[in-house]
Design a protein around this motif. Structure first.
Motif, PDB file in Angstrom:
ATOM      1  N   ARG A 117      11.841  -4.988 -59.629  1.00  7.60           N
ATOM      2  CA  ARG A 117      12.377  -4.137 -60.683  1.00  7.60           C
ATOM      3  C   ARG A 117      13.607  -3.366 -60.225  1.00  7.60           C
ATOM      4  O   ARG A 117      14.361  -2.860 -61.032  1.00  7.60           O
ATOM      5  CB  ARG A 117      11.301  -3.173 -61.184  1.00  7.60           C
ATOM      6  N   ARG A 118      13.795  -3.269 -58.900  1.00  2.68           N
ATOM      7  CA  ARG A 118      14.931  -2.472 -58.416  1.00  2.68           C
ATOM      8  C   ARG A 118      16.184  -3.314 -58.226  1.00  2.68           C
ATOM      9  O   ARG A 118      17.251  -2.780 -58.027  1.00  2.68           O
ATOM     10  CB  ARG A 118      14.569  -1.778 -57.114  1.00  2.68           C
ATOM     11  N   ASP A 119      16.054  -4.618 -58.237  1.00  4.52           N
ATOM     12  CA  ASP A 119      17.249  -5.453 -58.160  1.00  4.52           C
ATOM     13  C   ASP A 119      17.031  -6.674 -59.031  1.00  4.52           C
ATOM     14  O   ASP A 119      15.998  -6.841 -59.648  1.00  4.52           O
ATOM     15  CB  ASP A 119      17.585  -5.854 -56.720  1.00  4.52           C
ATOM     16  N   ASP A 120      18.007  -7.507 -59.100  1.00  4.51           N
ATOM     17  CA  ASP A 120      17.949  -8.625 -60.023  1.00  4.51           C
ATOM     18  C   ASP A 120      17.792  -9.948 -59.294  1.00  4.51           C
ATOM     19  O   ASP A 120      18.268 -10.964 -59.754  1.00  4.51           O
ATOM     20  CB  ASP A 120      19.191  -8.617 -60.916  1.00  4.51           C
ATOM     21  N   LYS A 121      17.085  -9.926 -58.207  1.00  2.00           N
ATOM     22  CA  LYS A 121      16.894 -11.145 -57.434  1.00  2.00           C
ATOM     23  C   LYS A 121      15.520 -11.707 -57.744  1.00  2.00           C
ATOM     24  O   LYS A 121      14.534 -10.977 -57.833  1.00  2.00           O
ATOM     25  CB  LYS A 121      16.992 -10.821 -55.942  1.00  2.00           C
ATOM     26  N   ILE A 122      15.447 -13.011 -57.923  1.00  2.00           N
ATOM     27  CA  ILE A 122      14.162 -13.678 -58.163  1.00  2.00           C
ATOM     28  C   ILE A 122      13.858 -14.577 -56.978  1.00  2.00           C
ATOM     29  O   ILE A 122      14.721 -15.336 -56.542  1.00  2.00           O
ATOM     30  CB  ILE A 122      14.188 -14.482 -59.468  1.00  2.00           C
ATOM     31  N   ILE A 123      12.641 -14.488 -56.476  1.00  2.00           N
ATOM     32  CA  ILE A 123      12.183 -15.309 -55.350  1.00  2.00           C
ATOM     33  C   ILE A 123      11.244 -16.373 -55.898  1.00  2.00           C
ATOM     34  O   ILE A 123      10.298 -16.059 -56.616  1.00  2.00           O
ATOM     35  CB  ILE A 123      11.449 -14.464 -54.301  1.00  2.00           C
ATOM     36  N   PHE A 124      11.525 -17.609 -55.536  1.00  3.47           N
ATOM     37  CA  PHE A 124      10.730 -18.736 -56.017  1.00  3.47           C
ATOM     38  C   PHE A 124       9.754 -19.220 -54.952  1.00  3.47           C
ATOM     39  O   PHE A 124      10.053 -19.194 -53.748  1.00  3.47           O
ATOM     40  CB  PHE A 124      11.637 -19.905 -56.399  1.00  3.47           C
TER      41      PHE A 124
END
Lengths: 113, 116
Positions: A96-103
């Protein structure tokens, strides 16, 4: 650090059988969670997402997933699979604090006729 | 409304050449993300851009890789002096605003780069 684990690399089920794909995440705060599907040679399509609210999330193509905070899991389910569901499925977690998604590394689903 | 477009879909380069991958986000989307997918691997985040700004490039290799998203035109991922290890599928995604606001990413079909 955030991480996503999909413990099953391959899963084979018979057409018409039920399906559950496992996903566990590691994250220090409340994440938002996604399941994507990828057909061979194609991009990713969003099946469903969890941001907040009801922990049982309904998605497209008859899929659903349940967010279980106590187990750090977000398993994907479908009551009856169809041959067209054969594909690779990716669980993903976002902060929620950044816009990075980990797959996660993905689970390849095979369907037996 | 056209989806996220990437071109070329397939790109073959010899070692040492430059590769340019283009991504046109969905109409109205100002946030672009680049990911790399190696065989048997999930997608690895590379870079997050907004118009004319790099917001997060923590996943980009320190050398040879660069990305831009100009005020006009597509986002470009540039790989200089390609090596065989750069062979992968590169996916672009776009969103209308920050993901933390509940928005989702829409993915393009990918560019498959092969380095010979």
């Amino acid at each position: 650090a955030q991480s996503v684990t999909q413990p099953d690399i391959h899963i084979t089920v018979s057409e018409g059988a039920s399906l559950e794909l496992r996903c566990n995440y590691s994250y220090g705060a409340t994440p938002y969670l996604f399941w994507y599907v990828q057909s061979p040679g194609q991009g990713l399509q969003l099946l469903l997402k969890y941001f907040s609210g009801d922990t049982l999330v309904q998605g497209i193509k008859g899929f659903e997933a349940e967010f279980k905070r106590s187990q750090s899991s977000f398993n994907l389910r479908k009551p009856s699979v169809h041959w067209s569901d054969a594909a690779e499925y990716f669980c993903a977690v976002g902060a929620r604090r950044d816009d990075k998604i980990i797959f996660g590394k993905g689970t390849r689903l095979h369907i037996l006729p | 409304n056209a989806g996220v477009m990437q071109n070329p879909r397939h790109l073959v380069r010899r070692r040492g050449q430059e590769a340019r991958l283009r991504c046109s986000p969905m109409k109205g989307h100002s946030h672009v993300y680049w990911y790399r997918q190696l065989p048997e691997e999930g997608l690895k985040f590379m870079v997050y851009l907004q118009k004319e700004n790099i917001i997060d490039e923590s996943g980009m290799p320190k050398e040879r890789f660069s990305a831009e998203f100009p005020k006009e035109g597509p986002s470009i991922l540039r790989i200089q002096q390609v090596v065989r290890g750069d062979s992968a599928a590169y996916f672009c995604a776009s969103s209308p605003a920050e993901l933390a606001g509940g928005y989702e990413q829409y993915f393009g079909p990918g560019t498959r780069l092969t380095v010979t």
